[in-house]
Design an enzyme around this catalytic site. Structure first.
Site, PDB file in Angstrom:
ATOM      1  N   ASP A  66       0.738  -1.241   0.120  1.00 56.53           N
ATOM      2  CA  ASP A  66      -0.052  -0.082   0.082  1.00 56.53           C
ATOM      3  C   ASP A  66       0.814   1.282  -0.090  1.00 56.53           C
ATOM      4  O   ASP A  66       2.127   1.092  -0.143  1.00 56.53           O
ATOM      5  CB  ASP A  66      -1.062  -0.075   1.185  1.00 56.53           C
ATOM      6  CG  ASP A  66      -0.378   0.407   2.534  1.00 56.53           C
ATOM      7  OD1 ASP A  66       0.805   0.145   2.668  1.00 56.53           O
ATOM      8  OD2 ASP A  66      -1.048   0.241   3.605  1.00 56.53           O
ATOM      9  N   CYS A 103       2.982  -3.326   4.074  1.00 55.30           N
ATOM     10  CA  CYS A 103       1.973  -2.140   4.348  1.00 55.30           C
ATOM     11  C   CYS A 103       2.857  -1.527   5.481  1.00 55.30           C
ATOM     12  O   CYS A 103       4.131  -1.625   5.692  1.00 55.30           O
ATOM     13  CB  CYS A 103       0.752  -2.622   4.686  1.00 55.30           C
ATOM     14  SG  CYS A 103       0.237  -3.577   6.343  1.00 55.30           S
ATOM     15  N   GLY A 104       2.211  -0.612   6.221  1.00 55.56           N
ATOM     16  CA  GLY A 104       2.763   0.240   7.328  1.00 55.56           C
ATOM     17  C   GLY A 104       3.293  -0.768   8.273  1.00 55.56           C
ATOM     18  O   GLY A 104       4.323  -0.486   8.770  1.00 55.56           O
ATOM     19  N   THR A 105       2.491  -1.802   8.992  1.00 55.98           N
ATOM     20  CA  THR A 105       2.826  -2.526   9.740  1.00 55.98           C
ATOM     21  C   THR A 105       3.084  -4.040   9.424  1.00 55.98           C
ATOM     22  O   THR A 105       3.673  -4.838  10.111  1.00 55.98           O
ATOM     23  CB  THR A 105       1.636  -2.876  11.217  1.00 55.98           C
ATOM     24  OG1 THR A 105       0.440  -3.311  10.389  1.00 55.98           O
ATOM     25  CG2 THR A 105       1.350  -1.549  11.696  1.00 55.98           C
ATOM     26  N   GLY A 106       2.542  -4.279   8.243  1.00 56.91           N
ATOM     27  CA  GLY A 106       2.487  -5.719   7.607  1.00 56.91           C
ATOM     28  C   GLY A 106       1.304  -6.452   8.177  1.00 56.91           C
ATOM     29  O   GLY A 106       0.992  -7.655   7.764  1.00 56.91           O
ATOM     30  N   HIS A 137       9.104 -24.198   8.560  1.00 54.75           N
ATOM     31  CA  HIS A 137       8.293 -24.950   9.133  1.00 54.75           C
ATOM     32  C   HIS A 137       6.818 -24.995   8.647  1.00 54.75           C
ATOM     33  O   HIS A 137       5.865 -25.715   8.710  1.00 54.75           O
ATOM     34  CB  HIS A 137       8.266 -24.465  10.504  1.00 54.75           C
ATOM     35  CG  HIS A 137       9.318 -24.854  11.323  1.00 54.75           C
ATOM     36  ND1 HIS A 137       9.451 -25.265  12.851  1.00 54.75           N
ATOM     37  CD2 HIS A 137      10.613 -25.246  10.993  1.00 54.75           C
ATOM     38  CE1 HIS A 137      10.633 -25.632  13.090  1.00 54.75           C
ATOM     39  NE2 HIS A 137      11.506 -25.662  12.181  1.00 54.75           N
ATOM     40  N   ASN A 138       6.564 -23.567   7.975  1.00 54.61           N
ATOM     41  CA  ASN A 138       5.155 -23.111   7.700  1.00 54.61           C
ATOM     42  C   ASN A 138       5.016 -23.465   6.419  1.00 54.61           C
ATOM     43  O   ASN A 138       3.816 -23.333   5.872  1.00 54.61           O
ATOM     44  CB  ASN A 138       4.855 -21.853   8.297  1.00 54.61           C
ATOM     45  CG  ASN A 138       5.169 -21.706   9.859  1.00 54.61           C
ATOM     46  OD1 ASN A 138       6.064 -20.830  10.051  1.00 54.61           O
ATOM     47  ND2 ASN A 138       4.546 -22.525  10.559  1.00 54.61           N
ATOM     48  N   ARG A 158       6.871 -33.599   9.720  1.00 57.42           N
ATOM     49  CA  ARG A 158       6.024 -33.267  10.764  1.00 57.42           C
ATOM     50  C   ARG A 158       5.195 -31.799  10.434  1.00 57.42           C
ATOM     51  O   ARG A 158       4.264 -31.641  10.857  1.00 57.42           O
ATOM     52  CB  ARG A 158       6.735 -33.287  12.341  1.00 57.42           C
ATOM     53  CG  ARG A 158       7.546 -32.193  12.503  1.00 57.42           C
ATOM     54  CD  ARG A 158       8.290 -32.328  13.961  1.00 57.42           C
ATOM     55  NE  ARG A 158       9.129 -31.199  14.252  1.00 57.42           N
ATOM     56  CZ  ARG A 158      10.397 -31.027  13.545  1.00 57.42           C
ATOM     57  NH1 ARG A 158      10.902 -31.883  12.914  1.00 57.42           N
ATOM     58  NH2 ARG A 158      10.988 -29.859  13.973  1.00 57.42           N
ATOM     59  N   HIS A 159       6.264 -31.140   9.919  1.00 55.74           N
ATOM     60  CA  HIS A 159       5.591 -29.696   9.684  1.00 55.74           C
ATOM     61  C   HIS A 159       4.416 -30.106   8.410  1.00 55.74           C
ATOM     62  O   HIS A 159       3.550 -29.083   8.311  1.00 55.74           O
ATOM     63  CB  HIS A 159       6.813 -29.012   9.019  1.00 55.74           C
ATOM     64  CG  HIS A 159       7.825 -28.680   9.913  1.00 55.74           C
ATOM     65  ND1 HIS A 159       7.491 -28.145  11.312  1.00 55.74           N
ATOM     66  CD2 HIS A 159       9.019 -29.004  10.044  1.00 55.74           C
ATOM     67  CE1 HIS A 159       8.633 -28.388  12.011  1.00 55.74           C
ATOM     68  NE2 HIS A 159       9.627 -28.899  11.232  1.00 55.74           N
ATOM     69  N   ARG A 207       1.369 -30.608   9.815  1.00 55.55           N
ATOM     70  CA  ARG A 207       0.520 -29.479  10.593  1.00 55.55           C
ATOM     71  C   ARG A 207       0.203 -28.583   9.417  1.00 55.55           C
ATOM     72  O   ARG A 207      -1.012 -27.782   9.770  1.00 55.55           O
ATOM     73  CB  ARG A 207       1.705 -28.616  11.560  1.00 55.55           C
ATOM     74  CG  ARG A 207       2.131 -29.587  12.386  1.00 55.55           C
ATOM     75  CD  ARG A 207       3.275 -29.312  13.142  1.00 55.55           C
ATOM     76  NE  ARG A 207       3.637 -30.268  14.138  1.00 55.55           N
ATOM     77  CZ  ARG A 207       4.893 -30.450  14.738  1.00 55.55           C
ATOM     78  NH1 ARG A 207       5.968 -29.540  14.474  1.00 55.55           N
ATOM     79  NH2 ARG A 207       5.111 -31.293  15.756  1.00 55.55           N
TER      80      ARG A 207
HETATM   81  O1  LIG Z   1      -0.344  -0.777   8.236  1.00 58.09           O
HETATM   82  C1  LIG Z   1      -1.403  -0.709   7.647  1.00 58.09           C
HETATM   83  C2  LIG Z   1      -2.393  -1.997   7.701  1.00 58.09           C
HETATM   84  O2  LIG Z   1      -2.208  -2.903   8.808  1.00 58.09           O
HETATM   85  C3  LIG Z   1      -1.558   0.279   6.879  1.00 58.09           C
HETATM   86  O3  LIG Z   1      -0.389   0.475   5.981  1.00 58.09           O
HETATM   87  C4  LIG Z   1      -1.947   1.714   7.672  1.00 58.09           C
HETATM   88  O4  LIG Z   1      -2.900   1.267   8.333  1.00 58.09           O
HETATM   89  C5  LIG Z   1      -2.024   2.780   6.692  1.00 58.09           C
HETATM   90  O5  LIG Z   1      -2.565   3.781   7.438  1.00 58.09           O
HETATM   91  P1  LIG Z   1      -2.944   5.361   7.041  1.00 58.09           P
HETATM   92  O6  LIG Z   1      -3.945   5.333   6.172  1.00 58.09           O
HETATM   93  O7  LIG Z   1      -2.901   6.188   8.212  1.00 58.09           O
HETATM   94  O8  LIG Z   1      -1.382   5.601   6.207  1.00 58.09           O
END
Ligand SMILES: O=C(CO)[C@H](O)[C@H](O)COP(=O)(O)O
Length: 150
Positions: A10, A67-70, A100-101, A134-135, A138
């Protein structure tokens, strides 16, 4: 390494996506950029959907979503059947996500980590191999849960 990646972000992840693309170019790894293409505000589920569906359809080996936080972009990608998107902010987790995943999408947060670490995380993710055994059992159980929702 003959890999083909799908990459997307994003607006918050746009700059980090550009840095990761430069890194992939340096390594000679092929990718398709699903956007976004600027820092203009957009909605991460739209990008997550396009990348996740392309990976699920087998057009790409792996996806990278930022994204900002992922968090939001990984939650959205994981709604696509067959997708195992792993949010990783350290190299140990990135390696384990594959080993593993059997994760098929790596998610990262551009407001959480810097470019250098992000590129190391990408390298750890891409160089690790799924260990099976084993993975696999799961991972199969994860998909049993997915199929219960039909
Ligand atoms: O990390 C995010 C989702 O998890 C987005 O990047 C974030 O929420 C965007 O925020 P904003 O519109 O305030 O820039």
């Amino acid at each position: 390494m003959e890999l083909k990646l799908a990459i997307g972000s994003d607006h918050a992840g746009f700059r980090l996506k550009e840095a990761v693309k430069k890194h992939l170019n340096r390594r000679g790894i092929e990718y398709k950029d699903f956007g976004t293409y600027s820092e203009e505000s957009c909605d991460y589920p739209d990008i997550a959907r396009d990348v996740a569906i392309a990976v699920k359809n087998g057009e790409f080996d792996f996806g990278i979503l930022i994204c900002g936080t992922g968090i939001g972009i990984s939650i959205a990608a994981n709604k696509v059947k067959g997708i195992r998107a792993a949010l990783c902010h350290d190299t140990f987790s990135a390696k384990a996500a594959r080993a593993h995943n059997n994760a098929n999408i790596l998610a990262m947060g551009a407001r959480v980590i810097g470019e250098g670490l992000a590129c190391e995380i990408v390298d750890s993710f891409l160089s690790a191999q799924f260990e099976g055994g084993r993975h696999q059992r799961r991972v199969d159980k994860i998909h049993e849960i997915e199929n219960m929702q039909d």
